[in-house]
Design a protein around this motif. Structure first.
Motif, short mmCIF file in Angstrom:
data_model
loop_
_atom_site.label_atom_id
_atom_site.label_comp_id
_atom_site.label_asym_id
_atom_site.label_seq_id
_atom_site.Cartn_x
_atom_site.Cartn_y
_atom_site.Cartn_z
N LEU A 300 10.16 12.26 56.46
CA LEU A 300 9.56 11.05 56.99
C LEU A 300 10.51 10.36 57.96
O LEU A 300 10.10 9.91 59.05
N LEU A 301 11.77 10.28 57.59
CA LEU A 301 12.76 9.63 58.45
C LEU A 301 13.04 10.47 59.70
O LEU A 301 13.01 9.95 60.83
N GLU A 302 13.30 11.76 59.51
CA GLU A 302 13.74 12.59 60.63
C GLU A 302 12.60 12.94 61.59
O GLU A 302 12.83 13.06 62.80
N GLY A 303 11.40 13.15 61.04
CA GLY A 303 10.31 13.59 61.90
C GLY A 303 9.52 12.47 62.53
O GLY A 303 8.89 12.66 63.58
N ILE A 304 9.55 11.27 61.90
CA ILE A 304 8.67 10.19 62.37
C ILE A 304 9.44 8.90 62.64
O ILE A 304 9.54 8.44 63.77
N TRP A 305 9.97 8.28 61.59
CA TRP A 305 10.46 6.91 61.74
C TRP A 305 11.64 6.80 62.69
O TRP A 305 11.67 5.91 63.57
N LEU A 306 12.64 7.65 62.54
CA LEU A 306 13.81 7.56 63.42
C LEU A 306 13.47 7.86 64.88
O LEU A 306 13.87 7.11 65.78
N PRO A 307 12.71 8.93 65.19
CA PRO A 307 12.30 9.14 66.58
C PRO A 307 11.47 7.98 67.14
O PRO A 307 11.61 7.62 68.32
N LEU A 308 10.60 7.38 66.32
CA LEU A 308 9.82 6.25 66.78
C LEU A 308 10.70 5.05 67.14
O LEU A 308 10.32 4.21 67.96
N HIS A 309 11.88 5.00 66.52
CA HIS A 309 12.78 3.87 66.76
C HIS A 309 13.94 4.24 67.68
O HIS A 309 15.00 3.61 67.63
N GLY A 310 13.72 5.26 68.51
CA GLY A 310 14.65 5.54 69.59
C GLY A 310 15.80 6.47 69.29
O GLY A 310 16.66 6.68 70.15
N TYR A 311 15.84 7.07 68.10
CA TYR A 311 16.92 8.00 67.78
C TYR A 311 16.59 9.38 68.33
O TYR A 311 15.47 9.88 68.15
N SER A 312 17.55 10.01 68.97
CA SER A 312 17.33 11.36 69.45
C SER A 312 17.34 12.33 68.27
O SER A 312 17.95 12.05 67.22
N PHE A 313 16.68 13.47 68.45
CA PHE A 313 16.57 14.42 67.34
C PHE A 313 17.93 14.95 66.91
O PHE A 313 18.12 15.29 65.74
N SER A 314 18.87 15.02 67.81
CA SER A 314 20.19 15.54 67.45
C SER A 314 20.92 14.60 66.48
O SER A 314 21.84 15.03 65.77
N LEU A 315 20.51 13.33 66.43
CA LEU A 315 21.19 12.36 65.58
C LEU A 315 20.45 12.10 64.26
O LEU A 315 21.00 11.48 63.35
N VAL A 316 19.18 12.54 64.17
CA VAL A 316 18.38 12.13 63.01
C VAL A 316 18.90 12.67 61.67
O VAL A 316 18.77 11.98 60.66
N PRO A 317 19.48 13.89 61.56
CA PRO A 317 19.97 14.31 60.24
C PRO A 317 21.03 13.37 59.68
O PRO A 317 21.00 13.02 58.50
#
Length: 549
Positions: A300-317
């Motif tokens: 939920l955090l890595e695929g949706i919430w963090l990208p929605l709030h401007g985090y790049s995929f490389s940083l989400v883990p």
């Protein structure tokens, strides 16, 4: 007595290292794949990926009962020390991998499985060693303090994994080596076998049948997640088609063999005790919820919430790990407190309260939108962690109190095997629920913006889990105007969110119901618990039953 605190420091070092290592690997997976020149976005790579993530759990689930039986026979302290040594050697081998591509991943998986062998010896003997050293009226407190070490290790692993992987992914394994060396020497010098040993002969056939059953079951469940022959799932994969029925056949043969032999490995007579049977069943259900929900929260955090709030995929883990810290803090704060209080006031009420608190946190997640307020989310996962912490110490103490000293290793092994198996199966089942919904909705969502490329839902989810934008490989094939939209992290998040949250809610509802059932089992078992087990009971006294009430 000083020796009991030495035992606690030993087991705390081990659980700290195990929790830190698990979280470091999750955070560092993008760096590992990049360093090995391995592309995890390829559908054929999913098998490697799943084995790297779940292989450790598969091997520990398969072997812990056998390890518990061996430890009861040859000495729990000795085999605990051996586990430290194996874990340390495997960590050094993991850090030494130089091959790239599929060969490098295969070497990592092999050494990770070896690490699981060491982890199995540590896992199965830590609770048994503490039970050997601590009196019954302090066991809950000891197990609670042990939990603190694990949770601190988990938090350290989240942060250290991000820092070390940015330097070199090998450091996440190399850091285990000095800790493992110190732990191995410390346990060798200070731990002695003080419990009663089981002198009965170990039956090789029933160990092989049980190991074969669990191995095939978990492998089949794992390969269900790997797309096969154009399908979103691997239900038609020969590994699944053959593995599942053969695993059930081996289970039937194992149960038949267990009833015939005088010294069975998986001592079914232990289940004659209401205390043991209800406690271990509740633990299995709680394990199913705990691991499956953790993975879903990460998704939920890595695929949706963090990208929605401007985090790049490389940083989400990395940031997903940081944002899940409230869950670990809830566990760390309330686990030892529950252990201490349950020693004084009895265990039943705390197991029931723990599952009720967990259910409240799960209900908060159930009514939460996918673009949530973080403080609300943090409160919900803190409550879930607190509930699990309240439940775990008294539940583990009940399982260990319900058996005689010569059976503590096998009881701990049964607890770990059933708990780990439930955890692994829950990950597979929860993924299947999520992917099923996404498999229908994702193509139409992408088609609405002009993307017609085939993107399996499993590949999309696992790519997001590893810090890769699932749509980035398609950007170069699209018109520039569309490509500029596709490469925005929020694009993929918005595309999958409606389908994902529907499956997420189903998973949460299943977990909520399971949690309530686990709490009821604990309370009912505590009020009617009798320790009428077939073998002689050193711990099976009226005092133990009274403690439960």
């Amino acid at each position: 007595m000083q020796s009991k605190w030495l035992a606690l420091t030993n087991t705390s070092i081990a659980i700290f290292m195990a929790f830190a290592n698990y979280n470091m690997i999750i955070i560092a997976l993008p760096a590992i794949f990049s360093g090995l020149n391995f592309n995890p976005e390829n559908p054929s790579a999913l098998g490697y990926l799943i084995w790297l993530i779940l292989g450790y759990m598969v091997i520990t689930s398969t072997l812990v009962v056998t390890f518990g039986r061996i430890s009861d026979t040859f000495g729990r302290a000795k085999l605990y020390t051996l586990g430290f040594v194996i874990f340390t050697v495997a960590s050094a081998l993991l850090a030494s991998v130089t091959a790239t591509g599929n060969q490098g991943i295969l070497e990592l998986i092999a050494f990770r499985l070896l690490q699981g062998v060491g982890g199995g010896f540590l896992m199965v003997n830590s609770s048994a060693v503490l039970t050997d050293y601590f009196p019954r009226n302090e066991l809950g407190k000891a197990l609670g303090l042990n939990q603190i070490a694990g949770l601190i290790g988990g938090i350290v692993g989240l942060i250290l994994g991000g820092v070390l992987s940015a330097i070199d992914w090998r450091f996440i394994f190399l850091v285990n080596v000095p800790v493992g060396i110190v732990g191995s020497i410390w346990s060798y010098l200070t731990l002695k076998d003080v419990g009663t040993k089981n002198t009965q002969r170990i039956n090789v056939l029933d160990n092989a049948l049980f190991g074969g059953f669990l191995t095939l079951l978990l492998i089949s469940a794992t390969y269900m997640l790997v797309p096969y022959d154009g399908s979103q799932f691997g239900f038609t994969n020969p590994i699944v088609i053959i593995g599942l029925p053969v695993s059930l056949l081996l289970l039937g043969l194992f149960l038949y063999e267990e009833r015939k032999i005088p010294n069975p490995m998986f001592n079914l007579k232990l289940f004659r005790s209401k205390l043991f049977s209800t406690s271990i069943t509740a633990n299995m259900i709680a394990s199913l919820v705990r691991q499956g929900i953790t993975i879903m929260l990460i998704l939920l955090l890595e695929g949706i919430w963090l990208p929605l709030h401007g985090y790049s995929f490389s940083l989400v883990p990395f940031w997903a790990g940081i944002y899940l810290i409230p869950n670990l803090l809830g566990y760390a704060v309330f686990g030892p407190l529950s252990g201490y209080l349950s020693d004084k006031f009895g265990t039943t009420r705390f197991e029931g309260i723990g599952m009720l608190v967990t259910a409240i946190g799960l209900f908060m997640l159930y009514v939460m939108p996918y673009d949530f307020n973080y403080l609300y989310f943090a409160s919900a996962i803190f409550i879930i962690g607190a509930g699990m912490g309240i439940f775990t110490s008294p539940n583990t103490a009940d399982i260990m109190r319900a058996v005689s000293p010569q059976e503590r290793g096998v009881a701990s092994g049964m607890r770990a095997a059933l708990g780990n198996t439930a955890s692994t199966l829950s990950v597979s089942v929860y993924f299947i629920i999520i992917i099923s919904g996404m498999a229908v909705a994702l193509p139409s969502s992408l088609a609405r913006v002009g993307i017609t490329f085939n993107l399996p839902a499993a590949v999309a989810l696992f790519s997001a889990l590893l810090g890769y934008d699932p749509l980035s490989p398609f950007a170069s094939k699209l018109p520039p105007a569309l490509a500029s939209k596709v490469i925005q992290p929020s694009f993929f998040a918005n595309a999958i969110a409606p389908a994902f949250i529907q499956g997420f809610d189903e998973v949460i509802l299943i977990s909520l119901i399971a949690t309530i059932i686990a709490g009821l089992i604990s309370v009912i078992g505590g009020k009617s618990g009798k320790l009428g087990i077939g073998s002689k009971r050193v711990q099976g006294s009226k005092e133990t039953v009274a403690k439960r009430s």
